[in-house]
Write an enzyme that holds these catalytic residues in place. Structure first.
Site, short mmCIF file in Angstrom:
data_model
loop_
_atom_site.label_atom_id
_atom_site.label_comp_id
_atom_site.label_asym_id
_atom_site.label_seq_id
_atom_site.Cartn_x
_atom_site.Cartn_y
_atom_site.Cartn_z
N ARG A 223 4.81 -6.94 12.08
CA ARG A 223 3.04 -7.16 12.66
C ARG A 223 2.55 -8.19 13.12
O ARG A 223 2.60 -9.46 13.03
CB ARG A 223 2.34 -6.36 12.00
CG ARG A 223 2.78 -4.84 12.09
CD ARG A 223 2.27 -3.35 11.27
NE ARG A 223 2.45 -2.54 10.74
CZ ARG A 223 2.46 -1.17 10.52
NH1 ARG A 223 0.82 -1.19 9.86
NH2 ARG A 223 2.71 -0.19 10.53
N THR B 263 6.16 8.29 10.38
CA THR B 263 6.43 6.93 9.45
C THR B 263 6.55 6.92 8.09
O THR B 263 6.72 5.87 7.53
CB THR B 263 6.56 5.92 10.67
OG1 THR B 263 5.13 6.19 10.19
CG2 THR B 263 6.46 6.16 12.11
N GLU C 196 -6.44 7.32 8.42
CA GLU C 196 -5.09 8.11 8.76
C GLU C 196 -4.46 9.43 7.68
O GLU C 196 -3.62 10.12 7.93
CB GLU C 196 -4.18 6.92 9.10
CG GLU C 196 -2.83 7.74 9.14
CD GLU C 196 -1.77 6.90 9.95
OE1 GLU C 196 -2.02 6.20 10.95
OE2 GLU C 196 -0.78 6.87 9.95
N CYS D 56 1.39 11.25 9.26
CA CYS D 56 2.64 10.57 10.15
C CYS D 56 3.44 10.24 9.43
O CYS D 56 4.15 9.73 8.88
CB CYS D 56 2.22 8.72 10.13
SG CYS D 56 3.34 7.86 11.55
N ARG E 198 -5.43 5.65 0.91
CA ARG E 198 -4.25 4.61 0.67
C ARG E 198 -4.89 3.80 -0.28
O ARG E 198 -6.26 2.74 -0.17
CB ARG E 198 -4.53 3.30 2.45
CG ARG E 198 -4.10 4.21 3.43
CD ARG E 198 -2.71 4.25 3.62
NE ARG E 198 -2.08 5.32 5.01
CZ ARG E 198 -1.59 4.72 6.08
NH1 ARG E 198 -1.99 3.32 6.16
NH2 ARG E 198 -1.20 5.28 6.43
N ARG F 249 3.81 0.22 2.09
CA ARG F 249 4.31 -0.59 3.16
C ARG F 249 4.27 -1.83 2.23
O ARG F 249 2.68 -1.67 2.21
CB ARG F 249 3.90 -0.64 4.81
CG ARG F 249 3.62 -1.50 5.79
CD ARG F 249 3.70 -0.97 6.96
NE ARG F 249 1.50 -2.25 6.75
CZ ARG F 249 1.57 -3.09 7.37
NH1 ARG F 249 3.13 -4.01 7.47
NH2 ARG F 249 0.54 -3.66 7.55
N ARG G 256 0.52 -1.43 0.34
CA ARG G 256 0.02 0.32 0.20
C ARG G 256 0.70 0.94 0.59
O ARG G 256 1.95 1.42 0.30
CB ARG G 256 -0.98 0.15 1.01
CG ARG G 256 -0.54 -0.29 2.91
CD ARG G 256 0.21 1.38 2.85
NE ARG G 256 0.71 1.95 4.18
CZ ARG G 256 1.22 1.97 5.55
NH1 ARG G 256 2.27 3.36 4.78
NH2 ARG G 256 1.33 1.79 6.72
N GLU H 187 -1.90 -3.32 12.21
CA GLU H 187 -0.89 -3.15 13.63
C GLU H 187 -1.40 -2.98 15.17
O GLU H 187 -2.49 -2.71 15.00
CB GLU H 187 -0.74 -1.36 13.15
CG GLU H 187 0.21 -0.72 13.58
CD GLU H 187 0.31 0.95 13.50
OE1 GLU H 187 -0.24 1.54 13.21
OE2 GLU H 187 1.51 1.71 13.46
P1 ADP Z 1 -1.32 -0.22 6.97
O1 ADP Z 1 -0.87 -1.32 5.96
O2 ADP Z 1 -2.49 0.16 5.90
O3 ADP Z 1 -0.78 0.73 7.50
P2 ADP Z 1 -2.27 -2.08 8.98
O4 ADP Z 1 -1.27 -3.11 9.65
O5 ADP Z 1 -3.35 -1.61 9.85
O6 ADP Z 1 -2.12 -0.83 8.40
O7 ADP Z 1 -3.03 -3.37 7.87
C1 ADP Z 1 -4.13 -2.88 7.58
C2 ADP Z 1 -4.48 -3.85 6.97
O8 ADP Z 1 -4.29 -5.30 6.10
C3 ADP Z 1 -5.03 -5.43 7.77
O9 ADP Z 1 -6.21 -6.02 8.32
C4 ADP Z 1 -4.09 -6.47 8.31
O10 ADP Z 1 -3.93 -7.23 8.32
C5 ADP Z 1 -3.89 -6.49 6.46
N1 ADP Z 1 -2.77 -6.59 6.01
C6 ADP Z 1 -1.99 -6.35 6.24
N2 ADP Z 1 -0.60 -6.86 5.08
C7 ADP Z 1 -1.55 -7.72 5.27
C8 ADP Z 1 -1.16 -9.13 4.01
N3 ADP Z 1 0.16 -9.34 3.52
N4 ADP Z 1 -1.74 -9.64 3.78
C9 ADP Z 1 -3.61 -9.74 3.91
N5 ADP Z 1 -3.83 -8.71 4.99
C10 ADP Z 1 -2.32 -7.51 4.68
N1 ARG Z 2 0.96 6.92 16.89
C1 ARG Z 2 1.91 5.65 16.54
C2 ARG Z 2 2.71 5.35 17.47
O1 ARG Z 2 3.68 6.52 18.05
C3 ARG Z 2 1.55 4.83 15.33
C4 ARG Z 2 2.98 5.02 14.49
C5 ARG Z 2 2.98 4.39 13.43
N2 ARG Z 2 1.70 3.97 12.63
C6 ARG Z 2 0.67 4.81 12.03
N3 ARG Z 2 -0.21 3.81 11.71
N4 ARG Z 2 0.68 5.50 11.45
O2 ARG Z 2 3.42 4.62 17.69
#
Ligand code: ADP
Ligand code: ARG
Length: 342
Positions: free
Chosen positions: A295, A259, A211, A257, A215, A266, A112, A300
């Site tokens: 993760r 990051t 966020e 953010c 995305r 990501r 993403r 997250e």
């Molecule tokens: P983001 O990647 O958008 O920062 P998250 O870590 O919250 O945020 O992940 C968002 C969603 O994407 C969650 O439901 C997570 O389980 C799913 N996800 C992340 N990576 C994968 C993957 N490789 N395969 C399937 N689902 C994924």
């Molecule tokens: N604000 C949270 C922290 O400081 C998340 C930071 C990174 N993740 C995010 N979704 N932006 O731990």
């Protein structure tokens, strides 16, 4: 405005770099959108377990509050301030051969990027009207997509609760009620203005007004990383033809953010590592070596289940999109080798 009363429990990078002296210099500053340092750090102050603890309300926040943002950015991304951010979206530069064996370990792959409108405040400072306008522009733009990217937009407001929950369970949709986003002001007027677009196969998705304004997501079962990357790049390019996104030579794509700055990318796999899961020290060692983040499988701040982890690139700024994916691939290959050896 007083210096926050940090406790032993506050461990964020914001807390590390926001000294009382720096706070005094920043507390009277305000961006054109009315965003202050107090708002920027609220999430990290209210959530002591934050790792980062600071959000931007607009592109200008990164300049006005740069004495603290620059330090956070430098440490998180391992990014030397004088370097320029560079982009490379050419999938031919990826060295990520698809081996059938990968599918024995990789359940699914997802890449993403975050994107934000150039002419709007970021989520923490946006108004309801501006958020609604973004939703309308994005859903209209996406409705003209054809072929394998053709799909439908679903606003959160009109969505049945059972549909929302099943999209979350299947890893397609963001969750509600994240306390970090809440205290950053990112959940204001929830669920108004939020939603999700997806194609029929749910391999191309766009989140609206979580966020970041957008995305953009490409995902599919198994470990064909190049295919996932290629689909994403086409989608990004189609969107960039219609919408101007916020970008800076030094910081790359602007995100709420720090990051996510730079590529805002990501690239992750859900990967089965049952044996390594019993030796987290080794797993973390390999992850660190390849600049990877571990993760849990429900996003997250969730936990790993049945030895399945979400493994993704950690650096996003000062490295190209190709490098983000390469970091993830190289690390995953080493993790699989290690899992086999155990
Ligand atoms: P983001 O990647 O958008 O920062 P998250 O870590 O919250 O945020 O992940 C968002 C969603 O994407 C969650 O439901 C997570 O389980 C799913 N996800 C992340 N990576 C994968 C993957 N490789 N395969 C399937 N689902 C994924
Ligand atoms: N604000 C949270 C922290 O400081 C998340 C930071 C990174 N993740 C995010 N979704 N932006 O731990």
């Amino acid at each position: 405005m007083e210096y926050p009363s940090f406790t032993q429990k506050h461990k964020s990078l914001m807390r590390k770099y926001l000294t009382n002296d720096i706070f005094k210099k920043l507390k009277t500053k305000i961006t054109k959108n009315g965003f202050t340092i107090e708002q920027a750090i609220n999430s990290g102050v209210k959530n002591p377990d934050s790792n980062i603890g600071i959000y931007a309300g607009d592109k200008e926040s990164y300049k006005i509050f740069s004495i603290v943002f620059d330090k956070v950015i430098e440490e998180y991304h391992d990014f030397d301030k004088d370097r320029k951010h560079l982009s490379n979206l050419n999938s031919e530069d990826l060295n990520t051969p698809y081996l059938e064996e990968l599918d024995n370990y990789i359940v699914s792959t997802r890449i993403r990027v975050g994107r934000n409108f150039d002419n709007m405040p970021l989520g923490p400072a946006i108004s309801k009207e501006q958020r609604d306008e973004i939703q309308s522009i994005v859903s209209n733009t996406l409705s003209s997509f054809e072929g394998s990217l053709k799909g439908k937009y679903f606003s959160l407001e009109g969505m049945k609760e059972e549909d929302r929950l099943s999209l979350i369970d299947d890893h397609f949709l963001f969750k509600a009620g994240d306390s970090y986003l809440e205290e950053a002001g990112l959940n204001r007027d929830w669920p108004s203005g939020r939603g999700i677009f997806h194609n029929n196969e749910k391999t191309f998705l766009v989140w609206v007004n979580e966020e970041d304004h957008l995305r953009i997501i490409s995902m599919q079962k198994g470990g064909n990383i190049k295919e996932v990357f290629q689909r994403l790049i086409v989608a990004i390019q189609n969107l960039e033809e219609k919408i101007e996104f916020s970008y800076d030579e030094h910081l790359g794509y602007i995100t709420s953010c720090p990051t996510n700055l730079g590529t805002a990318m990501r690239a992750s796999v859900h990967i089965k590592l049952p044996k390594l899961s019993l030796n987290m020290k080794l797993l973390e060692e390999i992850a660190n070596k390849h600049y990877l983040q571990i993760r849990g499988i429900n996003g997250e701040h969730s936990n790993s289940e049945n030895g399945i982890f979400d493994i993704s690139n950690k650096r996003r700024l000062g490295v190209t999109e190709v490098q983000c994916v390469q970091d993830m691939y190289d690390g995953v290959i080493e993790l699989i080798k290690c899992e086999k050896d155990l």
